[in-house]
Design an enzyme around this catalytic site. Structure first.
Site, PDB file in Angstrom:
ATOM      1  N   ASN A 156      -2.442   2.007   5.509  1.00 24.29           N
ATOM      2  CA  ASN A 156      -1.541   0.916   5.142  1.00 24.29           C
ATOM      3  C   ASN A 156      -1.338   0.078   6.396  1.00 24.29           C
ATOM      4  OD1 ASN A 156       0.550  -0.714   4.260  1.00 24.29           O
ATOM      5  ND2 ASN A 156       2.118   0.859   4.499  1.00 24.29           N
ATOM      6  N   TRP A 175      -2.609  -2.843  -1.811  1.00 26.08           N
ATOM      7  CA  TRP A 175      -2.331  -4.280  -1.887  1.00 26.08           C
ATOM      8  C   TRP A 175      -3.298  -4.896  -0.877  1.00 26.08           C
ATOM      9  CZ3 TRP A 175      -0.718  -8.401   1.187  1.00 26.08           C
ATOM     10  CH2 TRP A 175      -0.193  -9.505   0.502  1.00 26.08           C
ATOM     11  N   CYS A 195       0.840  -1.187   0.000  1.00 23.55           N
ATOM     12  CA  CYS A 195       0.000   0.000   0.000  1.00 23.55           C
ATOM     13  C   CYS A 195       0.883   1.248   0.000  1.00 23.55           C
ATOM     14  CB  CYS A 195      -0.958   0.095   1.183  1.00 23.55           C
ATOM     15  SG  CYS A 195      -2.178  -1.209   1.191  1.00 23.55           S
ATOM     16  N   HIS A 200      18.293 -37.333  -5.177  1.00 23.84           N
ATOM     17  CA  HIS A 200      17.449 -37.753  -4.055  1.00 23.84           C
ATOM     18  C   HIS A 200      15.975 -37.413  -4.286  1.00 23.84           C
ATOM     19  CE1 HIS A 200      21.049 -38.794  -1.918  1.00 23.84           C
ATOM     20  NE2 HIS A 200      21.510 -37.557  -2.030  1.00 23.84           N
ATOM     21  N   LYS A 219       6.233  -4.657  -3.425  1.00 25.67           N
ATOM     22  CA  LYS A 219       7.660  -4.547  -3.163  1.00 25.67           C
ATOM     23  C   LYS A 219       7.967  -4.508  -1.682  1.00 25.67           C
ATOM     24  CE  LYS A 219      11.861  -2.617  -4.763  1.00 25.67           C
ATOM     25  NZ  LYS A 219      12.321  -3.972  -5.103  1.00 25.67           N
TER      26      LYS A 219
HETATM   27  C1  G6P Z   1       8.794  -8.686  -1.129  1.00 22.94           C
HETATM   28  C2  G6P Z   1       9.365  -8.341  -2.488  1.00 22.94           C
HETATM   29  C3  G6P Z   1      10.665  -9.107  -2.732  1.00 22.94           C
HETATM   30  C4  G6P Z   1      11.641  -8.841  -1.592  1.00 22.94           C
HETATM   31  C5  G6P Z   1      11.029  -9.198  -0.233  1.00 22.94           C
HETATM   32  C6  G6P Z   1      11.898  -8.712   0.915  1.00 22.94           C
HETATM   33  O1  G6P Z   1       8.306  -9.978  -1.126  1.00 22.94           O
HETATM   34  O2  G6P Z   1       8.428  -8.629  -3.504  1.00 22.94           O
HETATM   35  O3  G6P Z   1      11.247  -8.675  -3.948  1.00 22.94           O
HETATM   36  O4  G6P Z   1      12.808  -9.596  -1.791  1.00 22.94           O
HETATM   37  O5  G6P Z   1       9.770  -8.537  -0.094  1.00 22.94           O
HETATM   38  O6  G6P Z   1      11.923  -7.320   0.915  1.00 22.94           O
HETATM   39  P1  G6P Z   1      12.971  -6.447   1.665  1.00 22.94           P
HETATM   40  O7  G6P Z   1      12.575  -5.029   1.378  1.00 22.94           O
HETATM   41  O8  G6P Z   1      12.863  -6.774   3.131  1.00 22.94           O
HETATM   42  O9  G6P Z   1      14.322  -6.773   1.137  1.00 22.94           O
END
Ligand code: G6P
Length: 620
Positions: A101, A75, A2, A512, A615
């Site tokens: 958010n 989101w 968000c 495996h 993100k």
């Molecule tokens: C989200 C994003 C990923 C990222 C992860 C961790 O899932 O889509 O691309 O690697 O969060 O985010 P951060 O900001 O903690 O590295």
């Protein structure tokens, strides 16, 4: 997760808010909405889907011109991604508009209370309760300056969970208030105008002067009174001011089709900038931002690396280097599992949390758990002033610059480099490595930006290969030693961007179980460790390539320049420059990013904003 924007000032608020939302859309894109306060009336527009849908609605029916506005890109958590559930949410009388958010965990109780008082809800969101509660609290708050802020404090004290709330009241045309707990919020200070944003990208086109907000704080921005910050009890708090060290141009696509392509191309710079100022003249390391004393660092007897997604993969790679250089045991764990299994932590444990955004809720909660257990916490983070570095004992910033594409690329490389700096610094401080040994590794690190540049110069065949793989149902990734986490990251990139089933395996595990997946024509990407890696690991991977090929796989081999052993068993060879064993992930990860991007593009997907993802994930 968000994106939130707020504006008060002389400009047309709708323009400013929409521009902010465009820059924050990477945070969530299930729906978008805006509210503008004009002539004592709050006018809203909201639409499911990407921001473009809302812009289309506004092109047909614009909102009245006003100088106070809020906006949201969502989101979805509570309530599906529909027009109705899009923010802003209004109070029943239409006098309060709220964007949010996070997750209000006690919303069901609060909703029941509002309903008992006769309020009819118009959405399934947890957010709507905040609008109704705020309207009621406002009615009970004495008139005068700061009334809306006081109402926000009263409401915030009742909320449980995570929230950034921004609110506008029709009776206060020059004011916005916001409150934050466990979700991000920054204030932008312009000349006679003020901004609120989930991150500075929201207002970077207008000002680089920002204020950090702490946990459980309420801010009022007002054209006349400026910025006032208090805690939830109403006590004044002096916010920390900082200047953003990048400008609006850094957050543009710069001629590339996708932000991700631009960010992939920026990787040599991201690596160089992360090393900048940290490599001493004498070949040693200077890490001033690590605010742990040499004695603290000498006392460490265990390291945990805790993170999510791509940042977790950076941690897995770091383990090889940190253990090798320091001889301290390192465990790597996904943040969402860490605190629930009661890890053994004490004062002599160093917990390294890695987060591009500095806001990932799982990582933040793991950090807090580690601090409760008295462990030392060091953050590796890309976003200045975000919550994770603020709450950590020490921080090492990755200077990758703003990363907009949802799938992480340049931050990943910068995180690996930062982890290596930490490992090497530990070895240096603890006297485990002689100065000349540290200097030799530092020299290897200095060569990495050029090595990444070299890889990028040769990517056309990889793009072509990507186009030929666009119809694959499944793609497997194999690696061994440091190439194993690289294989995991290659598979993650493909899942995220191209929605193709992909899995990464330790090549030795193949026999495996996973080998049963190989069918005629199954693409298998093999990341081959350096022939100089320890104990014939290279030879074993070459055997693994033969094994999958014998069962019909189409083999795509990432191997270093001059490694001829792989040639007889490879349908495609992608060459990377020769690098020392532990540095190899920095170059081998790049073709996998390019491959995933090319496949997604060929399939016609939005590379920057893949479906269902966000993100910055600020819910657990
Ligand atoms: C989200 C994003 C990923 C990222 C992860 C961790 O899932 O889509 O691309 O690697 O969060 O985010 P951060 O900001 O903690 O590295």
């Amino acid at each position: 997760m968000c994106g939130i924007v707020g504006y008060v000032g002389p400009q047309d608020a709708l323009d400013v808010v929409l521009e902010g939302l465009r820059r924050l859309e990477y945070r969530g894109y299930d729906s978008a909405g805006v509210a503008v306060l004009a002539d004592g009336i709050l006018a809203t527009a909201k639409k499911a889907g990407k921001l473009a849908n809302l812009e289309k609605v506004l092109a047909e029916h614009s909102l009245p011109e006003g100088t106070t506005g809020i906006g949201h890109t969502r989101w979805a958590t509570h309530g599906g991604p529909t027009d109705r559930n899009a923010h802003p949410h209004l109070s029943a009388d239409g006098r309060v508009a709220v964007v949010h958010n996070g997750i209000i965990e006690n919303f069901a109780v609060l909703r029941a209370e509002c309903e008992a008082a006769g309020v009819e809800f118009t959405s399934e969101t947890d957010t709507e309760v905040a609008a109704h509660l705020l309207a009621a609290a406002y009615a009970e708050t004495p008139q005068g300056p700061g009334r809306l802020a006081e109402a926000m404090r009263r409401v915030s004290r009742r909320l449980e969970g995570a929230f950034t709330l921004v609110a506008s009241h029709a009776d206060e045309p020059d004011t916005l208030v916001a409150s934050r707990r466990n979700s991000p919020l920054v204030v932008g200070v312009g000349d006679g105008e003020y901004f609120l944003g989930s991150d500075v990208a929201a207002f970077i086109a207008h000002t680089r002067d920002a204020l950090e907000l702490g946990q459980d704080q309420v801010v009022e921005i007002d054209c006349e009174r400026g910025v006032t910050v208090t805690d939830l009890a109403g006590n004044r708090v002096e916010p920390t001011a900082y200047t953003v060290d990048w400008d609006a141009a850094a957050a543009e696509k710069g001629g590339h089709d996708w932000f991700m392509l631009k960010e992939i191309a920026e990787q040599p710079q991201a690596v160089a900038d992360t090393l900048l100022g940290r490599l001493g003249e004498d070949g040693g390391l200077v890490l001033d931002e690590v605010r742990l004393s040499d004695q603290d660092l000498r006392d460490i007897d265990k390291v945990f690396v805790v993170s999510c997604g791509t940042s977790y993969h950076a941690g897995l790679i770091a383990k090889y280097a940190i253990e090798h250089w320091t001889r301290i045991p390192v465990e790597v764990e996904v943040a969402s599992e860490f605190r629930y299994r009661d890890p053994v932590l004490d004062r002599s444990t160093l917990v390294v949390v890695i987060s591009q955004s500095g806001e990932t809720m799982d990582t933040l909660m793991a950090l807090r758990h580690a601090k409760d257990q008295k462990a030392r916490v060091l953050a590796i983070c890309n976003v200045n002033g975000s919550t994770i570095p603020r709450e950590s004992d020490a921080v090492l910033y990755t200077h990758a610059g703003p990363e907009v594409a949802v799938a992480s690329t340049k931050s990943f490389l910068a995180q690996i480099v930062a982890c290596y700096l930490v490992g090497l610094f530990l070895a240096q401080v603890r006297g485990i490595k002689y100065a000349d040994e540290v200097a030799a590794i530092v020299a290897d690190l200095r060569r990495l930006p050029d090595a990444v540049r070299e890889v990028l110069d040769r990517m056309e065949p990889v793009r072509e290969l990507g186009r030929s793989l666009a119809d694959a149902d499944t793609i497997l990734f194999l690696g061994r030693h440091v190439a194993f986490p690289v294989a995991l990251e290659g598979a993650l990139k493909l899942k995220e961007l191209a929605y193709i089933h992909a899995e990464g395996f330790a090549a030795g595990e193949l026999k495996h179980g996973p080998i049963a997946l190989i069918d005629q024509g199954t693409p298998v990407v093999v990341v081959v460790p350096s022939p100089r890696a320890r104990e014939s690991v290279h030879g074993k991977v070459v055997s693994n390539i033969q094994e999958v090929r014998a069962r019909g796989a189409r083999t795509i081999v990432i191997a270093e320049e001059g490694d001829e052993d792989v040639v007889p068993f490879a349908d495609h060879v992608v060459r990377v420059p020769r690098t020392p064993t532990l540095m190899a992930p920095i170059v081998t990860a790049v073709p996998l990013q390019v491959l995933a991007c090319a496949i997604a593009d060929t399939r016609g997907y939005d590379v920057d904003q893949p479906r269902n993802l966000a993100k910055s994930v600020t819910v657990e």
